[in-house]
Design an enzyme around this catalytic site. Structure first.
Site, PDB file in Angstrom:
ATOM      1  N   PRO A  16     -88.745-130.164 -32.519  1.00  0.00           N
ATOM      2  CA  PRO A  16     -90.116-130.353 -32.026  1.00  0.00           C
ATOM      3  C   PRO A  16     -90.085-130.727 -30.549  1.00  0.00           C
ATOM      4  CG  PRO A  16     -89.403-132.270 -33.293  1.00  0.00           C
ATOM      5  CD  PRO A  16     -88.302-131.261 -33.395  1.00  0.00           C
ATOM      6  N   MET A  17     -90.850-130.034 -29.726  1.00  0.00           N
ATOM      7  CA  MET A  17     -90.904-130.376 -28.296  1.00  0.00           C
ATOM      8  C   MET A  17     -92.330-130.282 -27.788  1.00  0.00           C
ATOM      9  SD  MET A  17     -87.469-128.645 -26.709  1.00  0.00           S
ATOM     10  CE  MET A  17     -87.498-127.197 -27.741  1.00  0.00           C
ATOM     11  N   CYS A 101     -90.584-140.899 -30.321  1.00  0.00           N
ATOM     12  CA  CYS A 101     -91.013-140.604 -28.947  1.00  0.00           C
ATOM     13  C   CYS A 101     -91.134-141.887 -28.129  1.00  0.00           C
ATOM     14  CB  CYS A 101     -92.351-139.865 -28.950  1.00  0.00           C
ATOM     15  SG  CYS A 101     -92.854-139.464 -27.268  1.00  0.00           S
TER      16      CYS A 101
HETATM   17  C1  FMN Z   1     -89.808-131.564 -23.431  1.00  0.00           C
HETATM   18  C2  FMN Z   1     -89.422-132.253 -24.704  1.00  0.00           C
HETATM   19  C3  FMN Z   1     -90.399-132.570 -25.614  1.00  0.00           C
HETATM   20  C4  FMN Z   1     -90.057-133.204 -26.819  1.00  0.00           C
HETATM   21  N1  FMN Z   1     -91.029-133.454 -27.730  1.00  0.00           N
HETATM   22  C5  FMN Z   1     -90.680-133.979 -28.929  1.00  0.00           C
HETATM   23  C6  FMN Z   1     -91.648-134.122 -29.961  1.00  0.00           C
HETATM   24  O1  FMN Z   1     -92.828-133.764 -29.824  1.00  0.00           O
HETATM   25  N2  FMN Z   1     -91.232-134.667 -31.125  1.00  0.00           N
HETATM   26  C7  FMN Z   1     -89.912-135.051 -31.348  1.00  0.00           C
HETATM   27  O2  FMN Z   1     -89.581-135.543 -32.438  1.00  0.00           O
HETATM   28  N3  FMN Z   1     -88.987-134.878 -30.408  1.00  0.00           N
HETATM   29  C8  FMN Z   1     -89.347-134.352 -29.213  1.00  0.00           C
HETATM   30  N4  FMN Z   1     -88.374-134.138 -28.282  1.00  0.00           N
HETATM   31  C9  FMN Z   1     -86.965-134.411 -28.629  1.00  0.00           C
HETATM   32  C10 FMN Z   1     -86.296-133.131 -29.103  1.00  0.00           C
HETATM   33  O3  FMN Z   1     -86.874-132.673 -30.315  1.00  0.00           O
HETATM   34  C11 FMN Z   1     -84.785-133.333 -29.365  1.00  0.00           C
HETATM   35  O4  FMN Z   1     -84.615-134.259 -30.390  1.00  0.00           O
HETATM   36  C12 FMN Z   1     -84.086-133.857 -28.166  1.00  0.00           C
HETATM   37  O5  FMN Z   1     -84.327-132.976 -27.087  1.00  0.00           O
HETATM   38  C13 FMN Z   1     -82.567-133.997 -28.440  1.00  0.00           C
HETATM   39  O6  FMN Z   1     -82.036-132.768 -28.833  1.00  0.00           O
HETATM   40  P1  FMN Z   1     -80.883-132.056 -27.977  1.00  0.00           P
HETATM   41  O7  FMN Z   1     -79.735-133.000 -28.030  1.00  0.00           O
HETATM   42  O8  FMN Z   1     -80.632-130.753 -28.665  1.00  0.00           O
HETATM   43  O9  FMN Z   1     -81.485-131.878 -26.602  1.00  0.00           O
HETATM   44  C14 FMN Z   1     -88.695-133.539 -27.077  1.00  0.00           C
HETATM   45  C15 FMN Z   1     -87.715-133.192 -26.143  1.00  0.00           C
HETATM   46  C16 FMN Z   1     -88.066-132.566 -24.981  1.00  0.00           C
HETATM   47  C17 FMN Z   1     -86.964-132.200 -23.996  1.00  0.00           C
END
Ligand code: FMN
Length: 136
Positions: A16-17, A101
């Site tokens: 989720p992002m 978050c």
């Molecule tokens: C721009 C952005 C928005 C995000 N929004 C959410 C979100 O809405 N909900 C959530 O649980 N995590 C959110 N995250 C966290 C990501 O889902 C993910 O857990 C985090 O980037 C770590 O994963 P990675 O190690 O693959 O980067 C967000 C991350 C980024 C970079």
């Protein structure tokens, strides 16, 4: 059925992002990347319940995204209960409660990562959401 048991391992998911995994991004990723599971951006439960416009914008998905999980956040257990009904009614495969978050906008209002400081409330929220799914 618990889709986590059915999908291939190791699982490759679209996380989720906020501001990224909107309806078009999810569709394009599902079409060309084919993740095993897809999450929506997080959606505030107040908006999900009181603003149909937000609901349509954020919770629209296409069949090729399945399994697709709706992520929600907030701090009012009774709204989690009601929004769980909406998530089920819309046909999502899962409901995910955001408790991670850290952004000021979210955590300052006691939601997301702030729930780590309120374990009783976090428990109530989880129970309310689960009840919402079960009662639907
Ligand atoms: C721009 C952005 C928005 C995000 N929004 C959410 C979100 O809405 N909900 C959530 O649980 N995590 C959110 N995250 C966290 C990501 O889902 C993910 O857990 C985090 O980037 C770590 O994963 P990675 O190690 O693959 O980067 C967000 C991350 C980024 C970079």
């Amino acid at each position: 059925m618990n889709f986590w048991r059915e999908i291939p391992k190791p699982i490759i998911g679209l996380a989720p992002m906020d501001g990224v995994t909107d309806v078009s991004f999810r569709f394009i990723t599902a079409k060309h990347g084919g993740p095993d599971v897809v999450f929506t951006e997080f959606v505030n439960i107040q908006s999900a319940f009181y603003s149909p416009h937000t609901l349509i914008k954020d919770f629209t998905y296409s069949e090729i995204e399945r399994p697709v999980v709706a992520q929600i956040y907030g701090r009012a257990p009774e709204l989690f209960y009601k929004v769980a009904h909406i998530v089920c009614e819309l046909g999502f495969d899962g409901l995910d409660i955001n408790m991670g978050c850290p952004s000021r906008k979210v955590a300052a209002s006691g939601c997301g990562a702030a729930l780590i400081r309120a374990p009783e409330l976090a428990r109530e929220i989880i129970r309310a959401a689960r009840r919402g799914v079960e009662d639907w």
